[in-house]
Design a protein around this motif. Structure first.
Motif, PDB file in Angstrom:
ATOM      1  N   GLY A  10       0.816  -1.206   0.000  1.00 26.68           N
ATOM      2  CA  GLY A  10       0.000   0.000   0.000  1.00 26.68           C
ATOM      3  C   GLY A  10       0.851   1.257   0.000  1.00 26.68           C
ATOM      4  N   GLU A  11       1.901   1.282   0.818  1.00 23.30           N
ATOM      5  CA  GLU A  11       2.800   2.436   0.838  1.00 23.30           C
ATOM      6  C   GLU A  11       3.514   2.599  -0.499  1.00 23.30           C
ATOM      7  OE1 GLU A  11       4.040   2.560   5.574  1.00 23.30           O
ATOM      8  OE2 GLU A  11       5.076   1.177   4.209  1.00 23.30           O
ATOM      9  N   ARG A  12       3.899   1.480  -1.078  1.00 20.48           N
ATOM     10  CA  ARG A  12       4.573   1.535  -2.377  1.00 20.48           C
ATOM     11  C   ARG A  12       3.628   2.081  -3.450  1.00 20.48           C
ATOM     12  NH1 ARG A  12       9.352  -1.421  -2.491  1.00 20.48           N
ATOM     13  NH2 ARG A  12       8.554  -2.744  -0.831  1.00 20.48           N
ATOM     14  N   THR A  13       2.351   1.713  -3.362  1.00 14.10           N
ATOM     15  CA  THR A  13       1.363   2.226  -4.315  1.00 14.10           C
ATOM     16  C   THR A  13       1.255   3.740  -4.222  1.00 14.10           C
ATOM     17  OG1 THR A  13       0.081   0.176  -4.320  1.00 14.10           O
ATOM     18  CG2 THR A  13      -1.084   2.184  -4.954  1.00 14.10           C
ATOM     19  N   LEU A  14       1.239   4.276  -2.997  1.00 16.07           N
ATOM     20  CA  LEU A  14       1.153   5.731  -2.822  1.00 16.07           C
ATOM     21  C   LEU A  14       2.403   6.415  -3.377  1.00 16.07           C
ATOM     22  CD1 LEU A  14      -0.340   5.962   0.786  1.00 16.07           C
ATOM     23  CD2 LEU A  14      -1.537   6.253  -1.387  1.00 16.07           C
ATOM     24  N   LEU A  15       3.585   5.835  -3.118  1.00 12.57           N
ATOM     25  CA  LEU A  15       4.814   6.406  -3.655  1.00 12.57           C
ATOM     26  C   LEU A  15       4.789   6.398  -5.181  1.00 12.57           C
ATOM     27  CD1 LEU A  15       7.538   4.837  -1.313  1.00 12.57           C
ATOM     28  CD2 LEU A  15       6.715   7.198  -1.304  1.00 12.57           C
ATOM     29  N   GLU A  16       4.270   5.322  -5.742  1.00 10.35           N
ATOM     30  CA  GLU A  16       4.206   5.213  -7.200  1.00 10.35           C
ATOM     31  C   GLU A  16       3.280   6.267  -7.795  1.00 10.35           C
ATOM     32  OE1 GLU A  16       4.065   1.614 -10.472  1.00 10.35           O
ATOM     33  OE2 GLU A  16       3.456   1.232  -8.402  1.00 10.35           O
ATOM     34  N   ARG A  17       2.130   6.484  -7.167  1.00  8.98           N
ATOM     35  CA  ARG A  17       1.202   7.514  -7.649  1.00  8.98           C
ATOM     36  C   ARG A  17       1.861   8.889  -7.617  1.00  8.98           C
ATOM     37  NH1 ARG A  17      -1.276   3.448  -8.619  1.00  8.98           N
ATOM     38  NH2 ARG A  17      -3.511   3.055  -8.358  1.00  8.98           N
ATOM     39  N   ALA A  30      -5.454   9.921  -2.204  1.00  9.26           N
ATOM     40  CA  ALA A  30      -6.389   8.897  -1.737  1.00  9.26           C
ATOM     41  C   ALA A  30      -7.357   8.504  -2.851  1.00  9.26           C
ATOM     42  CB  ALA A  30      -7.157   9.406  -0.523  1.00  9.26           C
ATOM     43  N   ALA A  31      -7.830   9.501  -3.615  1.00 10.27           N
ATOM     44  CA  ALA A  31      -8.796   9.235  -4.676  1.00 10.27           C
ATOM     45  C   ALA A  31      -8.194   8.435  -5.824  1.00 10.27           C
ATOM     46  CB  ALA A  31      -9.362  10.557  -5.204  1.00 10.27           C
ATOM     47  N   SER A  32      -6.867   8.523  -5.993  1.00  5.40           N
ATOM     48  CA  SER A  32      -6.209   7.816  -7.098  1.00  5.40           C
ATOM     49  C   SER A  32      -5.956   6.345  -6.776  1.00  5.40           C
ATOM     50  CB  SER A  32      -4.877   8.492  -7.436  1.00  5.40           C
ATOM     51  OG  SER A  32      -3.905   8.249  -6.423  1.00  5.40           O
ATOM     52  N   THR A  33      -6.283   5.944  -5.538  1.00  8.47           N
ATOM     53  CA  THR A  33      -6.118   4.552  -5.118  1.00  8.47           C
ATOM     54  C   THR A  33      -7.471   4.034  -4.647  1.00  8.47           C
ATOM     55  OG1 THR A  33      -5.655   5.067  -2.796  1.00  8.47           O
ATOM     56  CG2 THR A  33      -3.778   5.103  -4.328  1.00  8.47           C
ATOM     57  N   ASP A  34      -7.498   2.786  -4.220  1.00 10.57           N
ATOM     58  CA  ASP A  34      -8.744   2.260  -3.660  1.00 10.57           C
ATOM     59  C   ASP A  34      -8.735   2.356  -2.134  1.00 10.57           C
ATOM     60  OD1 ASP A  34      -6.844   0.387  -3.097  1.00 10.57           O
ATOM     61  OD2 ASP A  34      -7.875  -1.301  -4.063  1.00 10.57           O
ATOM     62  N   PHE A  35      -7.856   3.224  -1.597  1.00  7.68           N
ATOM     63  CA  PHE A  35      -7.793   3.421  -0.148  1.00  7.68           C
ATOM     64  C   PHE A  35      -8.944   4.306   0.306  1.00  7.68           C
ATOM     65  CE2 PHE A  35      -2.894   2.997   0.496  1.00  7.68           C
ATOM     66  CZ  PHE A  35      -2.931   1.780  -0.167  1.00  7.68           C
ATOM     67  N   LYS A  37     -10.087   7.404   2.745  1.00  2.00           N
ATOM     68  CA  LYS A  37      -9.343   8.619   3.071  1.00  2.00           C
ATOM     69  C   LYS A  37      -8.551   8.445   4.362  1.00  2.00           C
ATOM     70  CE  LYS A  37      -9.866  13.621   3.215  1.00  2.00           C
ATOM     71  NZ  LYS A  37     -10.808  14.767   3.088  1.00  2.00           N
ATOM     72  N   SER A  38      -9.151   7.773   5.353  1.00  7.47           N
ATOM     73  CA  SER A  38      -8.457   7.608   6.635  1.00  7.47           C
ATOM     74  C   SER A  38      -7.260   6.667   6.484  1.00  7.47           C
ATOM     75  CB  SER A  38      -9.425   7.066   7.698  1.00  7.47           C
ATOM     76  OG  SER A  38      -9.960   5.813   7.288  1.00  7.47           O
ATOM     77  N   LYS A  39      -7.406   5.598   5.702  1.00  3.47           N
ATOM     78  CA  LYS A  39      -6.285   4.679   5.488  1.00  3.47           C
ATOM     79  C   LYS A  39      -5.163   5.362   4.735  1.00  3.47           C
ATOM     80  CE  LYS A  39      -5.030   0.263   3.329  1.00  3.47           C
ATOM     81  NZ  LYS A  39      -5.516  -0.888   2.519  1.00  3.47           N
ATOM     82  N   ALA A  40      -5.520   6.158   3.722  1.00  4.36           N
ATOM     83  CA  ALA A  40      -4.498   6.879   2.964  1.00  4.36           C
ATOM     84  C   ALA A  40      -3.767   7.871   3.856  1.00  4.36           C
ATOM     85  CB  ALA A  40      -5.138   7.603   1.779  1.00  4.36           C
ATOM     86  N   ASN A  41      -4.512   8.585   4.715  1.00  7.30           N
ATOM     87  CA  ASN A  41      -3.870   9.574   5.590  1.00  7.30           C
ATOM     88  C   ASN A  41      -2.913   8.917   6.580  1.00  7.30           C
ATOM     89  OD1 ASN A  41      -4.998  11.848   4.438  1.00  7.30           O
ATOM     90  ND2 ASN A  41      -6.797  11.833   5.778  1.00  7.30           N
ATOM     91  N   LEU A  42      -3.282   7.745   7.086  1.00  4.11           N
ATOM     92  CA  LEU A  42      -2.382   7.026   7.991  1.00  4.11           C
ATOM     93  C   LEU A  42      -1.101   6.610   7.271  1.00  4.11           C
ATOM     94  CD1 LEU A  42      -4.837   4.733  10.001  1.00  4.11           C
ATOM     95  CD2 LEU A  42      -3.394   6.571  10.930  1.00  4.11           C
ATOM     96  N   ALA A  43      -1.245   6.090   6.047  1.00  3.49           N
ATOM     97  CA  ALA A  43      -0.073   5.670   5.282  1.00  3.49           C
ATOM     98  C   ALA A  43       0.799   6.868   4.923  1.00  3.49           C
ATOM     99  CB  ALA A  43      -0.498   4.924   4.019  1.00  3.49           C
ATOM    100  N   ILE A  44       0.166   7.991   4.560  1.00 12.00           N
ATOM    101  CA  ILE A  44       0.923   9.199   4.218  1.00 12.00           C
ATOM    102  C   ILE A  44       1.682   9.705   5.434  1.00 12.00           C
ATOM    103  CG2 ILE A  44       0.693  11.624   3.559  1.00 12.00           C
ATOM    104  CD1 ILE A  44      -1.746  10.701   1.820  1.00 12.00           C
ATOM    105  N   ALA A  45       1.037   9.696   6.581  1.00  8.42           N
ATOM    106  CA  ALA A  45       1.709  10.142   7.807  1.00  8.42           C
ATOM    107  C   ALA A  45       2.915   9.264   8.121  1.00  8.42           C
ATOM    108  CB  ALA A  45       0.721  10.133   8.970  1.00  8.42           C
TER     109      ALA A  45
END
Length: 400
Positions: A10-17, A30-35, A37-45
């Motif tokens: 999941g973290e790698r997916t965010l880095l790739e985006r 968050a919108a560019s993935t299937d995460f 919003k809360s899951k994306a924010n946790l991974a981003i943090a």
């Protein structure tokens, strides 16, 4: 050194985006993935806490608070890009988001041998690090492009026709004397294709990049990824025969498109036209300089020289003949033409287009666009950086 294996998928997916974008807000990411919003924010943090992602400034407001843009963090280190051509070498330091921190280019002769070329490369890279205040330990990965066939897994050249004496040379071992970072080696047209893919933000999924210089090669982007083939030899189109009765090629065959339409062949045709009295303009240049280049030919063509224009059209037509076969086989959406010969001028591209459209099936060319490589001056070194990023931080661990 960052341990990329500790990243979750999941973290790698965010880095790739983020890598393939111009920067995204938290909401856009968050919108560019299937995460959620809360899951994306946790991974981003988490990624920001490890200095892998950082804020890069606020977006223009569309009403309300301006969202902060995110990018791959410049604090995690740098990438080194080395793009070696038959007659030049480019060395760059790049941030993980492909911001060029330092870039230098100079003439080089690969026939001097790998030891001499890489001694100069090492010096240029060292000088670039000094200008940027970067230590060798801060280099995350090194990408190298070379003008010859490469077995990608081992990073070694295999019988490179333009690089005599290079086959037994280990580029990885040479650079490992100074850098602990992983080194990735590919042929120069593949890295040009990767650089073009990044400049276009990954929007095109199936296209070809053709480099016409001392040799002719093709980089293949298939379903959004570089296609190297079973052994790394995919795209060696310079040795496709376009005339079985044509001149001998250094590969041992006859009538290869490289022997008939690459830079040296174009220069030979120009010199022959000058000696035969077909072009007073080219004859004057040959007498003055002792040799002609494809650029001389292009200048003469643009000035209205009939013989020069005929040579440009002949070379473009031969390349188009080869590309028509590739178009019928692969059905790309775009073909981008790069390399030093592109400086001949618009007639060269027009001749390629005419030949491709004339010889390809109607369905294969229905949506085909043929143009020069965008931002060609940086496509090679950017491509080496893209390769290094893909093979380190974006590479997913192999599953059993």
């Amino acid at each position: 050194m960052v341990d990329w294996q500790r990243l979750s998928d999941g973290e790698r997916t965010l880095l790739e985006r983020l890598f393939w974008s111009d920067g995204l807000s938290r909401g856009e990411l968050a919108a560019s993935t299937d995460f959620s919003k809360s899951k994306a924010n946790l991974a981003i943090a988490s990624l920001m806490g490890r200095e892998l992602v950082e804020e890069s400034g606020a977006q223009p407001s569309s009403g309300g608070r301006r969202p902060e843009m995110l990018r791959l963090s410049h604090r995690m280190g740098v990438l080194a890009g080395i793009d070696i051509g038959a007659t030049s070498v480019d060395v760059a330091l790049l941030a993980p988001d492909m911001t060029v921190l330092d870039h230098c280019s100079e003439a080089a002769d690969v026939r001097a041998g790998p030891a001499a070329v890489f001694a100069r490369v090492a010096a240029l890279l060292r000088a670039a690090r000094e200008r940027c205040g970067v230590g060798a330990a801060q280099v995350l990965g090194i990408g190298v492009g070379v003008p010859g066939p490469v077995a990608f897994d081992s990073g070694t050249l295999v019988n490179p026709p333009l690089l005599p004496g290079w086959e037994s040379f280990s580029i990885r071992d040479c650079l490992a004397e100074e850098y602990a970072a992983p080194v990735f080696v590919d042929n120069d047209v593949n890295v040009m294709a990767l650089g073009t893919h990044w400049h276009l933000h990954g929007r095109l999924r199936n296209f070809l990049v053709v480099k016409v210089g001392t040799g002719i090669g093709c980089g293949i982007i298939c379903h959004g990824a570089i296609y190297r083939g079973m052994d790394g030899a995919a795209g060696d189109v310079g040795h496709i025969c376009v005339d079985p009765h044509g001149p001998p090629c250094h590969c041992g065959n006859a009538g290869c498109v490289e022997a008939m339409a690459a830079g040296p062949a174009i220069a030979r045709m120009a010199e022959q036209a000058a000696r035969d009295g077909e072009s007073p303009r080219l004859k004057e240049l040959l007498d003055r300089n002792g040799r002609l280049t494809p650029i001389d030919l292009g200048n003469a063509s643009r000035a209205g020289d009939t013989a020069a224009s005929a040579i440009v059209q002949q070379a473009g037509g031969q390349i188009g003949r080869m590309l028509a076969a590739a178009v019928n086989f692969f059905n790309p959406s775009h073909i981008f033409i790069g390399g030093g010969v592109t400086r001949i001028g618009p007639l060269f591209l027009a001749s390629i287009r005419q030949s491709v459209y004339q010889r390809s099936l109607a369905l294969s060319t229905r949506h085909l666009d043929i143009q020069y490589v965008p931002r060609i001056e940086s496509a090679g070194v950017i491509g080496t950086g893209v390769m290094a990023v893909q093979e380190t931080m974006l590479a997913r661990a192999a599953r059993p």
